[in-house]
Motif scaffolding. Structure first.
Motif, PDB file in Angstrom:
ATOM      1  N   ARG A  54     -29.508   6.051  42.889  1.00 20.35           N
ATOM      2  CA  ARG A  54     -30.150   5.275  43.953  1.00 20.35           C
ATOM      3  C   ARG A  54     -29.537   3.877  44.058  1.00 20.35           C
ATOM      4  O   ARG A  54     -29.485   3.289  45.128  1.00 20.35           O
ATOM      5  N   TYR A  55     -29.057   3.354  42.947  1.00 21.67           N
ATOM      6  CA  TYR A  55     -28.419   2.038  42.935  1.00 21.67           C
ATOM      7  C   TYR A  55     -26.914   2.113  43.154  1.00 21.67           C
ATOM      8  O   TYR A  55     -26.220   1.107  43.040  1.00 21.67           O
ATOM      9  N   GLY A  56     -26.386   3.307  43.421  1.00 23.97           N
ATOM     10  CA  GLY A  56     -24.970   3.460  43.704  1.00 23.97           C
ATOM     11  C   GLY A  56     -24.084   3.385  42.471  1.00 23.97           C
ATOM     12  O   GLY A  56     -22.906   3.058  42.571  1.00 23.97           O
ATOM     13  N   CYS A  57     -24.635   3.693  41.322  1.00 26.71           N
ATOM     14  CA  CYS A  57     -23.865   3.636  40.072  1.00 26.71           C
ATOM     15  C   CYS A  57     -23.518   5.045  39.605  1.00 26.71           C
ATOM     16  O   CYS A  57     -24.139   6.019  40.003  1.00 26.71           O
ATOM     17  N   ASN A  58     -22.497   5.136  38.737  1.00 29.21           N
ATOM     18  CA  ASN A  58     -22.050   6.447  38.270  1.00 29.21           C
ATOM     19  C   ASN A  58     -22.128   6.618  36.756  1.00 29.21           C
ATOM     20  O   ASN A  58     -21.612   7.587  36.219  1.00 29.21           O
ATOM     21  N   ALA A  59     -22.779   5.682  36.054  1.00 27.68           N
ATOM     22  CA  ALA A  59     -22.895   5.802  34.603  1.00 27.68           C
ATOM     23  C   ALA A  59     -24.095   4.999  34.097  1.00 27.68           C
ATOM     24  O   ALA A  59     -24.562   4.066  34.759  1.00 27.68           O
ATOM     25  N   VAL A  60     -24.563   5.390  32.914  1.00 27.48           N
ATOM     26  CA  VAL A  60     -25.619   4.654  32.219  1.00 27.48           C
ATOM     27  C   VAL A  60     -25.101   4.350  30.820  1.00 27.48           C
ATOM     28  O   VAL A  60     -24.634   5.255  30.123  1.00 27.48           O
ATOM     29  N   VAL A  61     -25.161   3.088  30.429  1.00 33.58           N
ATOM     30  CA  VAL A  61     -24.779   2.706  29.070  1.00 33.58           C
ATOM     31  C   VAL A  61     -26.028   2.268  28.318  1.00 33.58           C
ATOM     32  O   VAL A  61     -27.026   1.866  28.923  1.00 33.58           O
ATOM     33  N   GLY A  62     -25.976   2.372  26.990  1.00 28.55           N
ATOM     34  CA  GLY A  62     -27.097   1.952  26.159  1.00 28.55           C
ATOM     35  C   GLY A  62     -28.345   2.779  26.359  1.00 28.55           C
ATOM     36  O   GLY A  62     -29.462   2.277  26.206  1.00 28.55           O
ATOM     37  N   MET A  63     -28.198   4.083  26.673  1.00 26.87           N
ATOM     38  CA  MET A  63     -29.348   4.940  26.924  1.00 26.87           C
ATOM     39  C   MET A  63     -30.143   5.157  25.635  1.00 26.87           C
ATOM     40  O   MET A  63     -29.585   5.354  24.566  1.00 26.87           O
ATOM     41  N   ARG A  64     -31.453   5.095  25.754  1.00 31.92           N
ATOM     42  CA  ARG A  64     -32.360   5.314  24.625  1.00 31.92           C
ATOM     43  C   ARG A  64     -33.551   6.154  25.093  1.00 31.92           C
ATOM     44  O   ARG A  64     -33.850   6.230  26.270  1.00 31.92           O
ATOM     45  N   PHE A  65     -34.237   6.746  24.097  1.00 32.36           N
ATOM     46  CA  PHE A  65     -35.472   7.481  24.351  1.00 32.36           C
ATOM     47  C   PHE A  65     -36.629   6.773  23.654  1.00 32.36           C
ATOM     48  O   PHE A  65     -36.457   6.222  22.565  1.00 32.36           O
ATOM     49  N   ALA A  66     -37.796   6.834  24.269  1.00 35.50           N
ATOM     50  CA  ALA A  66     -39.047   6.457  23.624  1.00 35.50           C
ATOM     51  C   ALA A  66     -39.974   7.660  23.798  1.00 35.50           C
ATOM     52  O   ALA A  66     -40.114   8.177  24.905  1.00 35.50           O
ATOM     53  N   ASN A  67     -40.563   8.143  22.705  1.00 40.38           N
ATOM     54  CA  ASN A  67     -41.405   9.341  22.730  1.00 40.38           C
ATOM     55  C   ASN A  67     -42.843   8.976  22.379  1.00 40.38           C
ATOM     56  O   ASN A  67     -43.084   8.112  21.548  1.00 40.38           O
ATOM     57  N   CYS A  68     -43.773   9.701  23.001  1.00 36.95           N
ATOM     58  CA  CYS A  68     -45.182   9.457  22.723  1.00 36.95           C
ATOM     59  C   CYS A  68     -45.960  10.769  22.833  1.00 36.95           C
ATOM     60  O   CYS A  68     -45.969  11.395  23.895  1.00 36.95           O
ATOM     61  N   PRO A  69     -46.608  11.202  21.736  1.00 35.46           N
ATOM     62  CA  PRO A  69     -47.471  12.386  21.838  1.00 35.46           C
ATOM     63  C   PRO A  69     -48.743  12.019  22.605  1.00 35.46           C
ATOM     64  O   PRO A  69     -49.266  10.918  22.469  1.00 35.46           O
ATOM     65  N   LEU A  70     -49.216  12.945  23.427  1.00 31.61           N
ATOM     66  CA  LEU A  70     -50.377  12.660  24.268  1.00 31.61           C
ATOM     67  C   LEU A  70     -51.681  13.246  23.731  1.00 31.61           C
ATOM     68  O   LEU A  70     -52.710  13.117  24.365  1.00 31.61           O
ATOM     69  N   GLY A  71     -51.661  13.893  22.587  1.00 34.72           N
ATOM     70  CA  GLY A  71     -52.896  14.375  21.982  1.00 34.72           C
ATOM     71  C   GLY A  71     -53.287  15.787  22.359  1.00 34.72           C
ATOM     72  O   GLY A  71     -53.971  16.459  21.610  1.00 34.72           O
ATOM     73  N   ASP A  72     -52.909  16.275  23.502  1.00 35.61           N
ATOM     74  CA  ASP A  72     -53.261  17.636  23.915  1.00 35.61           C
ATOM     75  C   ASP A  72     -52.098  18.595  23.665  1.00 35.61           C
ATOM     76  O   ASP A  72     -52.026  19.667  24.255  1.00 35.61           O
ATOM     77  N   GLY A  73     -51.169  18.195  22.803  1.00 37.94           N
ATOM     78  CA  GLY A  73     -50.006  19.022  22.517  1.00 37.94           C
ATOM     79  C   GLY A  73     -48.822  18.741  23.419  1.00 37.94           C
ATOM     80  O   GLY A  73     -47.774  19.353  23.290  1.00 37.94           O
ATOM     81  N   SER A  74     -48.984  17.813  24.332  1.00 39.56           N
ATOM     82  CA  SER A  74     -47.879  17.473  25.226  1.00 39.56           C
ATOM     83  C   SER A  74     -47.237  16.160  24.775  1.00 39.56           C
ATOM     84  O   SER A  74     -47.783  15.426  23.952  1.00 39.56           O
TER      85      SER A  74
END
Length: 119
Positions: free
Chosen positions: A48-68
């Protein structure tokens, strides 16, 4: 689209830095489905921003309690251009430095010495 966890892309030059992009995903029963969904949304945000790459990609995870799980993928959207006359590092074999005779390379040796009879 290139998505890397590093701050640079070997064999490419960053021409423009757009800024932070992100994507979120929720899945029941496993992180892998939520991660794929988060990455797909990260790609959409980047394009959407007209870019072709992502640098420094990270994940943040969070359990929601219902198994999801909720997964948040984020990074920096950039416009990269392949460096002319250079093959990207991913396509070249990486050769480790030679090991000197006698064991490990010097940078990997433990240089601590204990003198008998002293503490």
């Amino acid at each position: 689209m290139l998505i890397v966890t590093t701050d640079t892309v070997p064999g490419y030059e960053i021409r423009y830095v757009r800024g932070a992009v992100s994507g979120a995903g929720v899945a029941h029963g496993g992180l892998s489905q939520a991660r794929r969904e988060a990455i797909d949304r990260l790609k959409t945000d980047t394009e959407r921003y007209g870019c072709n790459a992502v640098v420094g990609m990270r994940f943040a995870n969070c359990p929601l309690g219902d198994g999801s799980f909720e997964v948040y993928a984020y990074g920096t959207a950039v416009l990269v251009e392949q460096i002319k006359n250079e093959t990207p590092t991913q396509d070249r074999a990486v050769v480790p430095p030679p090991v000197p005779s006698g064991g490990m390379p010097m940078v990997g040796r433990n240089l601590t010495v204990q003198v008998p009879g002293r503490i």
